[in-house]
Design a protein around this motif. Sequence first.
Motif, PDB file in Angstrom:
ATOM      1  N   ILE A   1       0.842  -1.208   0.000  1.00 32.99           N
ATOM      2  CA  ILE A   1       0.000   0.000   0.000  1.00 32.99           C
ATOM      3  C   ILE A   1       0.874   1.255   0.000  1.00 32.99           C
ATOM      4  CG2 ILE A   1      -1.743   1.317   1.292  1.00 32.99           C
ATOM      5  CD1 ILE A   1      -2.587  -1.433   2.515  1.00 32.99           C
TER       6      ILE A   1
ATOM      7  N   GLU B   1      -5.030   2.298   0.047  1.00 31.85           N
ATOM      8  CA  GLU B   1      -5.793   1.781   1.181  1.00 31.85           C
ATOM      9  C   GLU B   1      -7.204   1.345   0.757  1.00 31.85           C
ATOM     10  OE1 GLU B   1      -4.305   1.842   4.341  1.00 31.85           O
ATOM     11  OE2 GLU B   1      -6.067   0.702   4.983  1.00 31.85           O
TER      12      GLU B   1
ATOM     13  N   ALA C   1      -7.109  -1.861  -1.116  1.00 33.82           N
ATOM     14  CA  ALA C   1      -6.733  -2.951  -0.206  1.00 33.82           C
ATOM     15  C   ALA C   1      -7.924  -3.372   0.660  1.00 33.82           C
ATOM     16  CB  ALA C   1      -5.561  -2.498   0.667  1.00 33.82           C
ATOM     17  N   VAL C   2      -8.710  -2.406   1.075  1.00 38.54           N
ATOM     18  CA  VAL C   2      -9.890  -2.705   1.894  1.00 38.54           C
ATOM     19  C   VAL C   2     -10.923  -3.458   1.053  1.00 38.54           C
ATOM     20  CG1 VAL C   2     -11.848  -1.629   3.115  1.00 38.54           C
ATOM     21  CG2 VAL C   2      -9.526  -0.746   3.462  1.00 38.54           C
TER      22      VAL C   2
ATOM     23  N   ASN D   1       2.299  -3.025  10.230  1.00 35.92           N
ATOM     24  CA  ASN D   1       1.345  -2.748   9.164  1.00 35.92           C
ATOM     25  C   ASN D   1      -0.067  -2.703   9.756  1.00 35.92           C
ATOM     26  OD1 ASN D   1      -0.305  -2.739   6.943  1.00 35.92           O
ATOM     27  ND2 ASN D   1       0.780  -4.371   5.854  1.00 35.92           N
TER      28      ASN D   1
ATOM     29  N   HIS E   1      -2.879  -2.228   8.438  1.00 36.42           N
ATOM     30  CA  HIS E   1      -3.925  -2.772   7.565  1.00 36.42           C
ATOM     31  C   HIS E   1      -4.315  -4.202   7.984  1.00 36.42           C
ATOM     32  CE1 HIS E   1      -6.141  -3.464   3.882  1.00 36.42           C
ATOM     33  NE2 HIS E   1      -5.476  -4.591   3.731  1.00 36.42           N
TER      34      HIS E   1
ATOM     35  N   GLU F   1      -6.720  -4.116  10.801  1.00 34.82           N
ATOM     36  CA  GLU F   1      -7.953  -3.446  10.371  1.00 34.82           C
ATOM     37  C   GLU F   1      -8.820  -4.324   9.479  1.00 34.82           C
ATOM     38  OE1 GLU F   1      -6.424   0.094   8.526  1.00 34.82           O
ATOM     39  OE2 GLU F   1      -5.858   0.917  10.469  1.00 34.82           O
ATOM     40  N   CYS F   2      -8.173  -5.091   8.627  1.00 35.16           N
ATOM     41  CA  CYS F   2      -8.952  -5.819   7.604  1.00 35.16           C
ATOM     42  C   CYS F   2      -8.928  -7.329   7.708  1.00 35.16           C
ATOM     43  CB  CYS F   2      -8.438  -5.443   6.224  1.00 35.16           C
ATOM     44  SG  CYS F   2      -8.798  -3.768   5.807  1.00 35.16           S
TER      45      CYS F   2
END
Length: 314
Positions: free
Chosen positions: A205, A217, A220-221, A247, A249, A252-253
């Motif tokens: 990212i 981002e 990626a989401v 990282n 992300h 988060e995901c």
Amino acid sequence: MNELPVSIEHVRAAPIKCQGIKTRLVPFIFKSIKWTPTDEARWVEPFSGSGVVALNLAPRRALLADTNRHIIAFYKAIQSGELTRTRAREFLISEGERLAKRGADYYYEVRERFNDQESSFDFLFLNRSCFNGVMRFNSKGRFNVPFGHKPQRFTQAYITKIVNQIDWAARQMRDKDWEFRVARWDEILSELQPDDFVYLDPPYIGRHTDYYNSWNEKEAVRLATVARNLPCGFALSMWLENRYRKNPHIAECWSGFESRVCTHFYHVGSTENLRNEMDEALIIKPGFAVPDSDEEETKKEKVAKQSSFKFSAS
Ligand SMILES: C[S@@+](CC[C@H](N)C(=O)[O-])C[C@H]1O[C@@H](n2cnc3c(N)ncnc32)[C@H](O)[C@@H]1O
């Protein structure tokens, strides 16, 4: 046939190089995934890049895609027999001699020719003689990596190494049902079947912003959302942490998924003291991960810790 996990003792290198290439992670990837393909099942890579992962697995059926049309054209040329070891050797010998005589001027002449005509032979020449072996295209989609400053680049030994890699790639896909396609990742993911297995290796990212490799981002989401609903198994590679940062992300995901972690070193200079450690995560759909060994259990805690770090911070 091509059942995973598998232990790969000698990883072979692909004939082309690109950023984020996973050559060194191939054994880790193949020992972490559990997959028993049926006759119809395909190994799918929507971000196939250099192709090194699929080439080392050599599945019977594969769908290998990338938005970079030059990569796909290169592998199609190998598959059709247009780009063979013999033709590549002849080409690299003659072009290598011109490079040795004329240096940078000749490199830039080939670069211009490639950008106008898009030959896979020129693509190979540039990929193996450009600065740092990177693959980068400007906003108009033109290859713009400068010369690697080595006019004598194409020695006999180097040419032999490259043509052996081409020959190996040709053998790995020979008599197999492999499709190479220029496509965006979402087109590929929309046509997966329950028996397929998909290996996802998107760009980092925000790291590269060139024509084929921009990744943000938001995208990626969206990938994480689509992956959650796939009918088949998948694994996704992503950096987890280095000495400077984690990282965000991942927490988060990807919380709730299985993950395996592999630590590898990369050099930031010429001496051993300048080694940096990087943890790479492989996020795997539950049911498709090889059970953790005790040693890996410890590494897995890192992912858990990172998740709690994120959750407590939010
Ligand atoms: C990290 S690299 C893959 C590296 C590969 N696994 C290897 O080992 O060589 C990411 C690849 O994704 C491709 N890519 C970037 N954006 C894409 C998109 N939207 N859809 C499909 N491929 C994309 C890039 O061209 C690049 O080849």
